[in-house]
Design a protein around this motif. Structure first.
Motif, PDB file in Angstrom:
ATOM      1  N   LEU A   6       0.676  -1.291   0.100  1.00  0.00           N
ATOM      2  CA  LEU A   6      -0.052   0.007   0.065  1.00  0.00           C
ATOM      3  C   LEU A   6       0.814   1.289   0.002  1.00  0.00           C
ATOM      4  O   LEU A   6       2.237   1.256   0.416  1.00  0.00           O
ATOM      5  N   HIS A   8       2.340   4.161   1.503  1.00  0.00           N
ATOM      6  CA  HIS A   8       2.461   4.408   2.724  1.00  0.00           C
ATOM      7  C   HIS A   8       1.936   5.761   3.252  1.00  0.00           C
ATOM      8  O   HIS A   8       1.283   5.856   4.538  1.00  0.00           O
ATOM      9  N   SER A  11      -2.021   5.335   3.197  1.00  0.00           N
ATOM     10  CA  SER A  11      -2.407   4.582   4.252  1.00  0.00           C
ATOM     11  C   SER A  11      -2.434   5.268   5.579  1.00  0.00           C
ATOM     12  O   SER A  11      -3.276   4.824   6.474  1.00  0.00           O
ATOM     13  N   GLN A  12      -1.615   6.037   5.612  1.00  0.00           N
ATOM     14  CA  GLN A  12      -1.605   6.629   7.027  1.00  0.00           C
ATOM     15  C   GLN A  12      -2.688   7.864   7.285  1.00  0.00           C
ATOM     16  O   GLN A  12      -3.262   7.727   8.213  1.00  0.00           O
ATOM     17  N   TYR A  15      -5.873   5.794   7.681  1.00  0.00           N
ATOM     18  CA  TYR A  15      -5.916   5.328   9.228  1.00  0.00           C
ATOM     19  C   TYR A  15      -6.164   6.580  10.027  1.00  0.00           C
ATOM     20  O   TYR A  15      -6.894   6.343  11.023  1.00  0.00           O
ATOM     21  N   LYS A  39      -8.097   9.815  -0.946  1.00  0.00           N
ATOM     22  CA  LYS A  39      -8.242   8.861   0.066  1.00  0.00           C
ATOM     23  C   LYS A  39      -9.243   7.441  -0.329  1.00  0.00           C
ATOM     24  O   LYS A  39      -8.949   6.295  -0.205  1.00  0.00           O
ATOM     25  N   GLU A  42      -7.772   5.488  -3.344  1.00  0.00           N
ATOM     26  CA  GLU A  42      -6.756   4.613  -2.748  1.00  0.00           C
ATOM     27  C   GLU A  42      -7.417   3.286  -2.013  1.00  0.00           C
ATOM     28  O   GLU A  42      -7.028   2.300  -2.273  1.00  0.00           O
ATOM     29  N   LEU A  43      -8.391   3.713  -1.010  1.00  0.00           N
ATOM     30  CA  LEU A  43      -8.963   2.660  -0.568  1.00  0.00           C
ATOM     31  C   LEU A  43      -9.523   1.669  -1.142  1.00  0.00           C
ATOM     32  O   LEU A  43      -9.612   0.353  -1.021  1.00  0.00           O
ATOM     33  N   ASP A  46      -7.359  -0.708  -3.427  1.00  0.00           N
ATOM     34  CA  ASP A  46      -6.723  -1.831  -2.830  1.00  0.00           C
ATOM     35  C   ASP A  46      -7.522  -2.387  -1.608  1.00  0.00           C
ATOM     36  O   ASP A  46      -7.058  -2.491  -0.516  1.00  0.00           O
ATOM     37  N   TYR A  50      -6.658  -3.557   2.458  1.00  0.00           N
ATOM     38  CA  TYR A  50      -6.987  -2.725   3.570  1.00  0.00           C
ATOM     39  C   TYR A  50      -8.011  -3.305   4.393  1.00  0.00           C
ATOM     40  O   TYR A  50      -7.952  -3.308   5.778  1.00  0.00           O
ATOM     41  N   TYR A  54      -7.011  -3.997   8.484  1.00  0.00           N
ATOM     42  CA  TYR A  54      -7.896  -3.549   9.423  1.00  0.00           C
ATOM     43  C   TYR A  54      -8.279  -4.661  10.374  1.00  0.00           C
ATOM     44  O   TYR A  54      -8.447  -4.480  11.570  1.00  0.00           O
TER      45      TYR A  54
END
Length: 181
Positions: A6, A8, A11-12, A15, A39, A42-43, A46, A50, A54
């Motif tokens: 992912l 980086h 993904s931060q 999150y 976001k 991106e989510l 993938d 994700y 999670y």
């Protein structure tokens, strides 16, 4: 890239929003325009990675009608979620309030329109709405719990005119609440 392959930085950011109780919406209101969320993109690009990530962190990644995502804890799945109940209560009060004003509910969906803080607070001060808010342990003026519950969690945003508009997630919740398809 991390072990999951992912991005980086993305993904931060995802999150940070999810862990703070926010929704990742399909669209975001940026500089006066409703744009596709990076976001969200991106989510969904993938989503299986994700979901696995999670799950390993002890959460369940859930979608709302393909327009928003949030996380829950599997061990809390059967408990009444106060935030969700409060969001539904506020949406109900808003819907009834604008209906009494003779305003179509679509105003909550239109990023160029929306409703003002003054109107929100007037609706919350009406006798029936005030009683409901008090019974639910929510404070007056109505804009205060609205900001804490809907705005901060990504169910609403404020447009350039400082008016409240439902986000993708908020619209999906509104539609479910009132069974609008």
């Amino acid at each position: 890239m991390n072990n999951f392959g992912l991005n980086h930085i993305a993904s931060q950011a995802i999150y940070k929003d999810l862990i703070s109780g926010k929704m990742i919406n399909e669209t975001e209101y940026i500089d006066g325009e409703l744009v596709k969320s990076t976001k969200f993109r991106e989510l969904v690009n993938d989503i299986d990675k994700y979901r696995e990530l999670y799950t390993l962190l002890g959460f369940t990644l859930k979608g709302i009608d393909g327009v928003a995502y949030f996380i829950t804890r599997p061990d809390k799945a059967d408990e009444l979620n106060d935030t969700a109940a409060n969001a539904q209560t506020i949406l109900l009060i808003l819907s009834r309030g604008i209906g009494k004003q003779g305003i179509a509910p679509g105003i909550l969906f239109d990023e160029k329109s929306g409703i003002s803080t003054k109107l929100v607070d007037e609706m919350g001060a009406e006798t029936e709405a005030a009683q409901i808010l008090k019974a639910c342990g929510m404070k007056q003026p109505l804009s205060q719990p609205l900001n804490n519950t809907l705005l901060e969690r990504g169910l609403m945003f404020k447009n350039l005119d400082d008016r409240y508009v439902l986000s993708s997630a908020g619209q999906a919740m509104f539609n479910r609440l009132f069974s609008i398809d």
